[in-house]
Write an enzyme that holds these catalytic residues in place. Structure first.
Site: not given
Ligand code: GLA
Length: 583
Positions: A158, A234
């Site tokens: 991320e 995710e």
């Protein structure tokens, strides 16, 4: 040996379209003797792949060390994934977030003056290069094109939520390639246009992280990844907890519906988490988005397998969904049944007190100015000085990281907490022995505060005068279970951090659940294995004791209580108690 590639619209395994049905299982959060059990349960739920992060700071607790033994044996873990007939995804960071102390970055790295954090900076990159070389030497021979299970390796984590230093991201990708990783690389970002732009790299597949509104999220991802397979790296099926907060859950039907919607779009998935496990030891991280919130020990995550590896209603619901998308029939035979956990209570005895005998607890050093916990390379320290001011006196500090117990002439006079932004405490008198027990509650793992130092920072004063002349004891927490060889037991009544121990009998070494609600705040060990932190604030009121930590016959429990115990006994319960759920 197989070939795994990124096609125009699909992953291609030996040239055929392949949908990744993966579940996250962190080897470092599960006892190694239970890996095979959890992996087997993943296969039976209908998954074809296991994903794991790699925590740099766990493998490298000190500069120059790279530990791959026991719970850190990534090679063994990947071999067990392969033995179960599953594929693997490896996400080595270097930053992983993951509610893990410092997002996986070693604290020693930030002792270097001027070191950069997740950016193109020489010292940071040199350390990353060394680490990636070590960890990817384990992964390289286990890639799918070398006959192993590994299909994908992720670059950073991320990154678009943190920075936009493309040169840094490119350097990390290049380092991964240089170690001999030949399988496709991916990045992950939250499906926000700016993040997908800043966190992505040309030639590296972009994936998303989200737990709802799949159709919309995949559309955003597609705008930034015009060709290639769509993947949710995710798929958040639950959430983690903070001390003092509720236990988070996500509805079973809602989660199953979201998973179904995602798969109906033809996307690949990594369910985060399939099984969360436990932040054993002092490995849990913290959040600080304005308020400091340390993360609890359990990483149950309300996942399909609970913290102790038991299938939940979510497991059954996900299995039903996955069976409709799996290319091979899902094994419907039930997994191994768990033996019931014994319930009993034992008295704790032989207290050993930090304030009475600090020299037995760790190295003693003298300092004019109080050092940080990082300077002392510890997570808990006692500092002592003499004060000589008439009348009540104001103790003040620049910043508390993260919690301080204050004692005056051996009596507790207050607590300073980072969570409450405490900075000062009025001492009833200013003459005598001032003792501060400073605790690191876990490093922030998300946002700009990663890498920050711990301890009492800034000006430390008594009234207006700097407080100097400290003796410090850096508590060696790993050695607490051995304290009784050097420190004489004290009387049961007393104040300040106290270690207690007891032995308890075990018939069969099955999972146990240690209740902590009669205790205050501290850390517990069984047979030297650190179960993690407990705190009466909850939400969790049990610590999970994995069966393989136990042995038939006598077992040893050690509890370091930092505050006070209502009752110095240890109670073992029938199951997990993760705390109240908010409506
Ligand atoms: C992000 C991170 C993960 C984890 C989750 C929340 O997606 O990438 O490491 O922190 O949030 O559980």
């Amino acid at each position: 040996m197989s070939d795994f590639a990124i096609g125009e619209s699909d992953f291609l395994l030996d040239g055929e379209p392949f949908r990744i049905l993966s579940g996250a299982l962190h080897y470092f959060r599960v006892h190694p003797d239970l890996w095979a059990d959890r992996i087997d349960k993943a296969r039976r739920m209908g998954l074809n792949t296991i994903e794991t992060y790699v925590p740099w700071n766990a493998h490298s607790p000190r500069r120059g060390v790279f530990d791959t033994t026991g719970m850190l044996d990534l090679g063994r873990f990947l071999d067990e994934v392969a033995a179960a007939g599953l594929h693997a995804i490896v996400r080595p960071g270097p930053y992983i977030c993951a509610e893990w102390d410092n997002g996986g970055l070693p604290a020693w790295l930030f002792q270097e003056p001027g070191v950069g954090v997740r950016r193109y900076e020489k010292q940071f990159l040199a350390a990353v290069e060394e680490y990636l070389g070590q960890v990817l030497a384990v992964v390289r021979p286990r890639q799918v094109d070398q006959g192993g299970p590994v299909l994908l390796v992720q670059v950073e984590n991320e990154y678009g939520a943190f920075g936009n230093d493309q040169e840094y991201l490119e350097a990390v990708a290049a380092m991964i390639r240089e170690t001999g990783i030949t399988v496709p690389l991916v990045t992950v970002d939250q499906p926000v246009p700016e993040m997908l732009t800043a966190g992505g790299l040309d030639g590296v597949l972009r994936t998303g992280s989200f737990g709802s509104r799949s159709v919309e999220r995949l559309r955003t991802l597609r705008e930034h990844q015009p060709t290639g397979p769509l993947m949710c790296m995710e798929f958040w099926d639950g959430w983690f907890d903070h001390w003092g907060g509720p236990h988070h859950t996500t509805g079973v039907e809602e989660a199953a519906r979201e998973l179904d919607a995602l798969l109906a779009q033809g996307a690949s998935v990594n369910i985060y988490m399939f099984h969360g496990g436990t932040n054993f030891g002092l490995t849990s991280g913290a959040d600080d988005k304005g308020v400091f919130r340390p993360t609890v020990t359990s990483y149950d995550y309300d996942a399909p397998l609970d913290e102790a590896g038991r299938p939940t209603a979510k497991y059954e619901a996900f299995r039903e969904v996955l069976s409709r998308y799996s290319s091979t029939p899902v094994d419907a035979s039930p997994p191994r049944a768990e033996a019931p956990a014994p319930r009993f209570t034992v008295a704790l005895g032989e207290p050993v007190r930090l304030l009475a005998d600090p020299a037995c607890w760790g190295a003693e050093t003298c300092h004019e100015v109080m050092p940080s916990l990082d300077d002392l390379q510890t997570r808990l320290a006692l500092f002592r000085t003499e004060i000589t001011v008439d009348g009540p006196a104001l103790l003040s500090v620049g910043e508390v990281r993260d919690r301080v117990l204050v004692f005056l002439d051996g009596a507790p006079v207050g607590v300073l907490e980072r969570e409450r932004r405490d900075r000062a405490l009025m001492l009833p008198h200013g003459r005598g022995r001032l003792e501060l027990v400073v605790e690191d509650q876990g490093r922030v793992n998300y946002g700009p505060r990663i890498g920050e130092p711990k301890g009492l920072l800034g000006d430390l004063r008594l009234d207006a005068e700097p407080l100097t002349g400290w003796t410090a004891w850096a508590v060696d927490l790993d050695a607490v279970p051995n304290l009784w060889t050097s420190a004489p037991p004290a009387s049961p009544a007393g104040v300040g951090p106290t270690a207690w121990r007891t032995s308890f009998p075990v018939g069969e070494p099955v999972d146990h659940f240690l209740r902590t609600d009669a205790w205050g705040k501290g850390i517990a060990w069984v047979n030297g294995f650190c179960l993690g932190r407990y705190w009466h604030r909850g939400p969790q009121h049990t610590l999970y004791v994995p069966g393989p930590v136990l042995r038939p016959g006598d077992n040893e429990l050690v509890v370091l209580e930092l505050e006070t115990m209502v009752d110095p006994t240890a109670t073992f319960a029938a199951g997990l108690s993760l705390g109240p759920v908010e409506d």
